[in-house]
Design a protein around this motif. Sequence first.
Motif, mmCIF file in Angstrom:
data_model
loop_
_atom_site.group_PDB
_atom_site.id
_atom_site.type_symbol
_atom_site.label_atom_id
_atom_site.label_comp_id
_atom_site.label_asym_id
_atom_site.label_seq_id
_atom_site.Cartn_x
_atom_site.Cartn_y
_atom_site.Cartn_z
ATOM 1 N N ASP A 65 -33.688 -97.781 3.804
ATOM 2 C CA ASP A 65 -32.273 -98.151 3.537
ATOM 3 C C ASP A 65 -31.138 -97.867 4.580
ATOM 4 O O ASP A 65 -30.082 -97.563 4.399
ATOM 5 C CB ASP A 65 -31.787 -97.345 1.998
ATOM 6 N N HIS A 66 -31.603 -98.021 5.941
ATOM 7 C CA HIS A 66 -30.743 -98.029 7.035
ATOM 8 C C HIS A 66 -29.696 -98.835 6.945
ATOM 9 O O HIS A 66 -29.707 -100.256 6.320
ATOM 10 C CB HIS A 66 -31.264 -98.067 8.510
ATOM 11 N N ASP A 67 -28.363 -98.822 7.335
ATOM 12 C CA ASP A 67 -27.300 -99.814 7.275
ATOM 13 C C ASP A 67 -27.758 -100.993 8.214
ATOM 14 O O ASP A 67 -27.952 -100.733 9.230
ATOM 15 C CB ASP A 67 -26.118 -99.031 7.960
ATOM 16 N N MET A 68 -27.126 -102.143 7.522
ATOM 17 C CA MET A 68 -27.730 -103.360 8.195
ATOM 18 C C MET A 68 -26.773 -103.661 9.522
ATOM 19 O O MET A 68 -27.199 -104.038 10.236
ATOM 20 C CB MET A 68 -27.677 -104.416 7.285
ATOM 21 N N GLU A 69 -25.353 -103.349 9.306
ATOM 22 C CA GLU A 69 -24.452 -103.526 10.398
ATOM 23 C C GLU A 69 -25.069 -102.827 11.653
ATOM 24 O O GLU A 69 -25.100 -103.042 12.719
ATOM 25 C CB GLU A 69 -23.143 -103.350 9.990
ATOM 26 N N VAL A 70 -25.383 -101.282 11.374
ATOM 27 C CA VAL A 70 -25.803 -100.539 12.516
ATOM 28 C C VAL A 70 -27.128 -101.112 13.002
ATOM 29 O O VAL A 70 -27.443 -101.074 14.087
ATOM 30 C CB VAL A 70 -25.994 -99.077 11.895
ATOM 31 N N ALA A 71 -28.292 -101.509 12.106
ATOM 32 C CA ALA A 71 -29.203 -101.993 12.698
ATOM 33 C C ALA A 71 -28.965 -103.251 13.344
ATOM 34 O O ALA A 71 -29.753 -103.357 14.514
ATOM 35 C CB ALA A 71 -30.284 -102.467 11.502
ATOM 36 N N ALA A 72 -28.230 -104.101 13.129
ATOM 37 C CA ALA A 72 -27.800 -105.274 14.034
ATOM 38 C C ALA A 72 -27.405 -104.934 15.305
ATOM 39 O O ALA A 72 -27.742 -105.563 16.372
ATOM 40 C CB ALA A 72 -26.824 -106.318 13.302
ATOM 41 N N ARG A 73 -26.366 -104.065 15.365
ATOM 42 C CA ARG A 73 -25.738 -103.404 16.615
ATOM 43 C C ARG A 73 -27.056 -102.771 17.528
ATOM 44 O O ARG A 73 -27.025 -103.287 18.760
ATOM 45 C CB ARG A 73 -24.692 -102.547 16.350
ATOM 46 N N LEU A 74 -27.888 -102.225 17.080
ATOM 47 C CA LEU A 74 -28.837 -101.721 17.594
ATOM 48 C C LEU A 74 -29.884 -102.738 18.317
ATOM 49 O O LEU A 74 -30.435 -102.735 19.372
ATOM 50 C CB LEU A 74 -29.870 -100.597 16.742
ATOM 51 N N LEU A 75 -30.494 -103.741 17.403
ATOM 52 C CA LEU A 75 -31.315 -104.524 17.913
ATOM 53 C C LEU A 75 -30.480 -105.505 19.016
ATOM 54 O O LEU A 75 -31.051 -105.753 20.110
ATOM 55 C CB LEU A 75 -31.764 -105.544 16.707
ATOM 56 N N ARG A 76 -29.184 -105.936 18.819
ATOM 57 C CA ARG A 76 -28.449 -106.492 19.995
ATOM 58 C C ARG A 76 -28.473 -105.538 21.378
ATOM 59 O O ARG A 76 -28.651 -106.157 22.526
ATOM 60 C CB ARG A 76 -27.027 -106.808 19.387
ATOM 61 N N ARG A 77 -28.301 -104.397 21.073
ATOM 62 C CA ARG A 77 -28.267 -103.530 22.283
ATOM 63 C C ARG A 77 -29.685 -103.538 22.921
ATOM 64 O O ARG A 77 -29.836 -103.700 24.167
ATOM 65 C CB ARG A 77 -27.759 -102.211 21.961
ATOM 66 N N ALA A 80 -30.219 -106.783 24.811
ATOM 67 C CA ALA A 80 -29.456 -107.135 26.060
ATOM 68 C C ALA A 80 -30.021 -106.058 27.063
ATOM 69 O O ALA A 80 -29.930 -106.281 28.184
ATOM 70 C CB ALA A 80 -27.881 -106.342 25.817
ATOM 71 N N ASP A 81 -30.840 -104.875 26.784
ATOM 72 C CA ASP A 81 -31.353 -104.048 27.741
ATOM 73 C C ASP A 81 -32.648 -104.693 28.125
ATOM 74 O O ASP A 81 -33.066 -104.300 29.365
ATOM 75 C CB ASP A 81 -31.636 -102.723 27.012
ATOM 76 N N GLU A 82 -32.973 -105.803 27.666
ATOM 77 C CA GLU A 82 -34.234 -106.562 28.225
ATOM 78 C C GLU A 82 -34.063 -107.916 28.212
ATOM 79 O O GLU A 82 -34.533 -108.754 27.516
ATOM 80 C CB GLU A 82 -35.343 -106.405 27.500
ATOM 81 N N PRO A 83 -33.162 -108.322 29.270
ATOM 82 C CA PRO A 83 -32.970 -109.634 29.505
ATOM 83 C C PRO A 83 -34.101 -110.541 29.988
ATOM 84 O O PRO A 83 -35.133 -110.188 30.362
ATOM 85 C CB PRO A 83 -31.707 -109.743 30.472
ATOM 86 N N VAL A 84 -34.068 -112.197 29.975
ATOM 87 C CA VAL A 84 -35.003 -112.799 30.423
ATOM 88 C C VAL A 84 -34.891 -112.587 31.836
ATOM 89 O O VAL A 84 -33.913 -112.945 32.412
ATOM 90 C CB VAL A 84 -34.613 -114.292 29.855
ATOM 91 N N THR A 85 -36.023 -112.443 32.562
ATOM 92 C CA THR A 85 -36.187 -112.057 34.010
ATOM 93 C C THR A 85 -37.175 -113.283 34.605
ATOM 94 O O THR A 85 -37.394 -113.418 35.823
ATOM 95 C CB THR A 85 -36.700 -111.048 34.371
ATOM 96 N N TYR A 86 -37.936 -114.003 33.486
ATOM 97 C CA TYR A 86 -38.825 -115.044 34.120
ATOM 98 C C TYR A 86 -37.961 -116.354 34.361
ATOM 99 O O TYR A 86 -36.656 -116.471 33.824
ATOM 100 C CB TYR A 86 -39.744 -115.399 33.105
ATOM 101 N N THR A 87 -38.722 -117.282 35.260
ATOM 102 C CA THR A 87 -37.893 -118.533 35.193
ATOM 103 C C THR A 87 -38.278 -119.420 33.909
ATOM 104 O O THR A 87 -39.441 -119.952 33.641
ATOM 105 C CB THR A 87 -38.579 -119.170 36.369
#
Length: 96
Positions: A65-77, A80-87
């Motif tokens: 029952d974690h907060d959905m807004e917090v979960a969405a922000r965490l997943l977005r972070r 962002a911490d693992e961007p596309v690095t391949y071609t």
Amino acid sequence: MSEAIIPEAGRAETVAVMELLRAVHDALDLPLPDITERDEREHQRLLANRAADARCVLAGVVQQDHDMEVAARLLRRWTADEPVTYTPWEDKGAPA
């Protein structure tokens, strides 16, 4: 047909659900890799990592029952911490 009447509390929850769904979609929506083995391996690695992150966040919401807004922000972070690095693959068109 008329629109359903959603109480304010329900509206806020609907927005939170949509934000979480968008975060999951964006985490998993990777561009196709170029045809080199290195790019294909990197694409698979990144997709597997992001899928694991999404499963972790969704498990927290569904099972604990974690907060959905917090979960969405965490997943977005995490995304962002693992961007596309391949071609990414580019369609250069068929030979004429």
